[in-house]
Design a protein around this motif. Structure first.
Motif, short mmCIF file in Angstrom:
data_model
loop_
_atom_site.label_atom_id
_atom_site.label_comp_id
_atom_site.label_asym_id
_atom_site.label_seq_id
_atom_site.Cartn_x
_atom_site.Cartn_y
_atom_site.Cartn_z
N ARG A 136 -8.32 5.39 -0.36
CA ARG A 136 -9.02 4.24 -0.96
C ARG A 136 -10.15 3.81 -0.03
O ARG A 136 -10.16 4.14 1.16
CB ARG A 136 -8.04 3.08 -1.18
CG ARG A 136 -6.92 3.38 -2.17
CD ARG A 136 -6.48 2.11 -2.89
NE ARG A 136 -6.19 1.03 -1.98
CZ ARG A 136 -4.94 0.62 -1.65
NH1 ARG A 136 -3.89 1.25 -2.14
NH2 ARG A 136 -4.76 -0.39 -0.82
N ASP A 172 0.85 -1.19 0.00
CA ASP A 172 0.00 0.00 0.00
C ASP A 172 0.89 1.25 0.00
O ASP A 172 1.81 1.36 0.81
CB ASP A 172 -0.88 -0.03 1.25
CG ASP A 172 -2.02 0.98 1.22
OD1 ASP A 172 -1.90 1.99 0.50
OD2 ASP A 172 -3.01 0.77 1.94
N ASP A 195 -11.39 0.39 0.57
CA ASP A 195 -11.26 -1.05 0.32
C ASP A 195 -12.27 -1.90 1.09
O ASP A 195 -12.66 -2.97 0.62
CB ASP A 195 -9.85 -1.51 0.69
CG ASP A 195 -8.78 -0.87 -0.18
OD1 ASP A 195 -9.12 -0.41 -1.28
OD2 ASP A 195 -7.61 -0.82 0.25
#
Length: 401
Positions: free
Chosen positions: A364, A8, A366
């Protein structure tokens, strides 16, 4: 299994947050950290975060209040009164960079998780605590946003002059406290990078609220001014608020003389900008009711939409008053993308996008807001496959041992 995604590239990737907070201020903070890449393990009781029950509204039986602040987290349920669960909690904090909680003052002492105990046992840990009114004289007061709105003076200055004190339409100071906690944690992370040492981050709702009342509280402490309710008027600016057009009210905000002059030109009254009663902000404030009549007499000749287009075209700040849904749709028209799907596939749910936009390492979405205890196996496997960070040897004994 490793919960930490080392591939990441988000700014906080690699940081592990043991999130023992609940309701709003703490979960809002940890969602911000999770959006930015931190691995957040949400630790609840088996009954779950209180907000799971706060309905309506709900989506597929899930409280949207809970959904609003819990995406991008792993969720487990523990009962800290049970030795096995408490040891598991220790194991998680052993591996964490940040421990955040909003228990009542001294409420964690019996579990060995009071701020003095954690910094002794985990010297590099950042321990963030959120309370309602601090740990001294206000320790006994429950930390509800509405209580803070009342006790801070916010409600006293909110509402119509002849009406009752009024609460905000959202638990705004829980959110502000969550933001302050996030800033404090990031500052502590930066300092730890230099010193290698952890520290305690202490936030209380009342102090956070008084800081957020900015000009109102500063006016009081600096010159003993006691603000009063002005409805939708501003104590220091005019015109600044709603004004009546042909089909309803439109917001107009003039923060300087240039904006005011352009407003009066569009209203067909350019001479008003040179009237000795209105040439400066202090004069416009002193003579606001006479000026209000002049402004609204002109505004009533056209609709809100007409004035919004005309005034915006000459950079006079203005806006129609929209519903929440209309505001979301307007944000979409502006290309701000206010809705993001959190999670993948059938589990994905719509959430309000983070306002933080980073050019190289964007936020993000996720993980959808988790169900109770959904990640217990994954977290247990992660604990079993990793090592503790820096547990102080002299503090490894059991609490009270």
């Amino acid at each position: 299994m490793n919960l930490v995604n080392h591939a990441d590239n988000r700014p906080l990737a690699g940081l592990v947050v043991a999130d023992f907070s609940r309701v709003l201020a703490g979960p809002y903070c940890t969602m911000l950290l999770a959006d930015l890449g931190a691995t957040v393990i949400k630790v609840e009781s088996h009954a779950g975060d209180d907000t799971r029950q706060w309905m309506p509204p709900a989506r597929d039986g899930v409280s949207t209040y809970y959904m609003s602040v819990n995406r991008n987290k792993q969720a487990i349920a523990l009962d800290l009164s049970k030795e096995e669960d408490l040891e598991f909690a220790y194991a998680i904090i052993d591996r964490a960079d940040i421990f955040i909680e909003n228990f009542k003052p001294n409420g964690l002492k019996k579990f060995g998780l009071d701020k003095s105990q954690t910094l002794d046992r985990w010297p590099s840990l950042i321990h963030a605590s959120i309370t309602g009114f601090g740990t001294e004289g206000g320790a006994h007061l429950p930390g509800y946003d509405l209580l803070v709105q009342a006790l801070s003076g916010f409600m006293h200055v909110t509402g119509d002059p002849d009406g009752p004190p009024t609460r905000a339409g959202v638990a705004i100071f829980d959110v502000v406290a969550g933001l302050h906690t996030t800033v404090g944690i990031l500052a502590a992370v930066a300092e730890r990078a230099r010193s290698g040492k952890g520290q305690h981050v202490d936030i209380d709702l009342l102090s956070s609220t008084q800081a957020a009342l900015v000009n109102q509280t500063t006016g009081n402490v600096a010159c003993d001014n006691e603000p009063q309710r002005l409805g939708n008027d501003h104590p220091s600016l005019f015109p600044y608020g709603p004004f009546q057009a042909a089909d309803g009210e439109i917001i107009i905000c003039c923060g300087n003389n240039g904006q005011f002059r352009r407003l009066m030109e569009q209203l067909g009254q350019p001479e008003v900008a040179d009237d000795p009663r209105f040439t400066e902000m202090a004069l416009r404030n002193a003579n606001r009711e006479e000026l209000r009549v002049l402004i609204e007499t002109a505004l009533r000749t056209q609709t809100i939409d007409t004035w919004f287009e005309r005034l915006s075209s000459v950079k006079v700040p203005c806006a129609p008053i929209k519903t929440i849904g209309e505001g979301i749709r307007y944000s979409e028209q502006l290309g701000l993308n206010p809705i993001s799907m959190a999670g993948e596939g059938e589990q994905a749910v719509p959430t309000v996008s983070s306002p933080i936009r980073l050019s190289r390492t964007p936020v993000r979405y996720d993980i959808a807001p988790p169900t109770i205890n959904q990640d217990i196996d994954a977290v247990r496997a992660w604990v079993e496959s990793t090592s503790a960070r820096d547990v102080s040897e002299q503090s490894m004994q059991k609490v009270g041992g």
